[in-house]
Design an enzyme around this catalytic site. Structure first.
Site, PDB file in Angstrom:
ATOM      1  N   HIS A  17       0.841  -1.212   0.000  1.00 46.61           N
ATOM      2  CA  HIS A  17       0.000   0.000   0.000  1.00 46.61           C
ATOM      3  C   HIS A  17       0.872   1.256   0.000  1.00 46.61           C
ATOM      4  CE1 HIS A  17      -3.058  -2.647   2.335  1.00 46.61           C
ATOM      5  NE2 HIS A  17      -3.589  -2.453   1.147  1.00 46.61           N
ATOM      6  N   ARG A  90      -2.737  -6.581  -8.355  1.00 46.23           N
ATOM      7  CA  ARG A  90      -1.640  -7.529  -8.128  1.00 46.23           C
ATOM      8  C   ARG A  90      -1.685  -8.686  -9.101  1.00 46.23           C
ATOM      9  NH1 ARG A  90      -3.423  -7.733  -2.013  1.00 46.23           N
ATOM     10  NH2 ARG A  90      -5.304  -7.323  -3.225  1.00 46.23           N
ATOM     11  N   SER A 128      -3.029  -7.688   3.005  1.00 44.66           N
ATOM     12  CA  SER A 128      -3.180  -7.570   4.462  1.00 44.66           C
ATOM     13  C   SER A 128      -3.638  -8.907   5.045  1.00 44.66           C
ATOM     14  CB  SER A 128      -4.205  -6.490   4.814  1.00 44.66           C
ATOM     15  OG  SER A 128      -3.806  -5.249   4.302  1.00 44.66           O
TER      16      SER A 128
HETATM   17  P1  ADP Z   1     -10.004  -3.397  -0.028  1.00 39.93           P
HETATM   18  O1  ADP Z   1     -10.602  -4.102   1.157  1.00 39.93           O
HETATM   19  O2  ADP Z   1     -10.720  -2.165  -0.430  1.00 39.93           O
HETATM   20  O3  ADP Z   1      -9.670  -4.287  -1.209  1.00 39.93           O
HETATM   21  P2  ADP Z   1      -7.190  -3.300   0.682  1.00 39.93           P
HETATM   22  O4  ADP Z   1      -6.670  -2.568   1.861  1.00 39.93           O
HETATM   23  O5  ADP Z   1      -7.045  -4.780   0.693  1.00 39.93           O
HETATM   24  O6  ADP Z   1      -8.662  -2.794   0.564  1.00 39.93           O
HETATM   25  O7  ADP Z   1      -6.516  -2.755  -0.643  1.00 39.93           O
HETATM   26  C1  ADP Z   1      -6.693  -1.443  -1.072  1.00 39.93           C
HETATM   27  C2  ADP Z   1      -6.179  -1.314  -2.497  1.00 39.93           C
HETATM   28  O8  ADP Z   1      -4.774  -1.537  -2.503  1.00 39.93           O
HETATM   29  C3  ADP Z   1      -6.758  -2.322  -3.490  1.00 39.93           C
HETATM   30  O9  ADP Z   1      -6.881  -1.688  -4.748  1.00 39.93           O
HETATM   31  C4  ADP Z   1      -5.711  -3.399  -3.566  1.00 39.93           C
HETATM   32  O10 ADP Z   1      -5.738  -4.065  -4.816  1.00 39.93           O
HETATM   33  C5  ADP Z   1      -4.454  -2.576  -3.408  1.00 39.93           C
HETATM   34  N1  ADP Z   1      -3.359  -3.363  -2.833  1.00 39.93           N
HETATM   35  C6  ADP Z   1      -3.404  -4.183  -1.771  1.00 39.93           C
HETATM   36  N2  ADP Z   1      -2.212  -4.755  -1.547  1.00 39.93           N
HETATM   37  C7  ADP Z   1      -1.386  -4.300  -2.515  1.00 39.93           C
HETATM   38  C8  ADP Z   1      -0.037  -4.546  -2.873  1.00 39.93           C
HETATM   39  N3  ADP Z   1       0.708  -5.425  -2.189  1.00 39.93           N
HETATM   40  N4  ADP Z   1       0.495  -3.890  -3.928  1.00 39.93           N
HETATM   41  C9  ADP Z   1      -0.269  -3.035  -4.644  1.00 39.93           C
HETATM   42  N5  ADP Z   1      -1.564  -2.774  -4.381  1.00 39.93           N
HETATM   43  C10 ADP Z   1      -2.127  -3.393  -3.339  1.00 39.93           C
END
Ligand code: ADP
Length: 162
Positions: A17, A90, A128
């Protein structure tokens, strides 16, 4: 002024993130990181904790603001007079899921565009939820999360054990 909104759960924020925040804040005048609270989800950290964990890692990026997202992301973008949503991709599973959300958001507000950034290879495998599970079973996740997040996770685990 070009304002972008990066919404997510961030439970907790990972280096994947943070990488996305670092890459996108340079592209816009302002980047709003919107931390959601989905009633049906069980979180490890409260919305306030998730916000504070992110804030501590983006202090040097002066055009980044971290805010609670209380409802529909599209309403938040409208509130900040933004027309851009940032999401990360991803893999193809992300693409399938993100496509639906982007289409719904576009339906709700045709002025809004979702822009996708591809995860850098070193962050492609992490989420996460995978990190929480790995941590729960004693795996070392220090390469994937900021130091304050690891500390906070250790604190939560300790509280559970007591
Ligand atoms: P949500 O529950 O809205 O999917 P996340 O916190 O899991 O929220 O992810 C928020 C955004 O960040 C999403 O677009 C997800 O694809 C992206 N994201 C999550 N992990 C990564 C990562 N390791 N690298 C790039 N983008 C990521």
């Amino acid at each position: 002024m070009k304002i972008a909104v990066y919404p997510g759960s961030f439970d907790p924020v990972t280096l994947g993130h943070i990488d996305l925040i670092k890459r996108s804040h340079r592209l816009f005048d302002k980047l709003i990181v919107a931390v959601g609270n989905n009633m049906s989800k069980k979180y490890m950290f409260t919305q306030e904790q998730r916000i504070n964990l992110i804030k501590a890692n983006v202090q040097s990026m002066k055009n980044v603001q971290v805010v609670p997202d209380k409802g529909l992301t599209i309403k938040l973008t409208q509130h900040f007079d933004s027309h851009i949503i940032i999401r990360g991709l991803r893999n193809s599973r992300d693409l399938d899921y993100e496509q639906s959300i982007a289409n719904i958001n576009h339906h709700l507000d045709p002025d809004v565009e979702t822009i996708f950034l591809l995860a850098r290879p070193k962050y492609q495998a992490i989420s996460s939820s995978i990190l929480k599970e790995t941590f729960h079973y004693g795996g070392n996740i220090s390469a994937w999360v900021p130091k304050n997040v690891l500390k906070a996770m250790n604190r939560v685990q300790k509280n559970h054990e007591e």
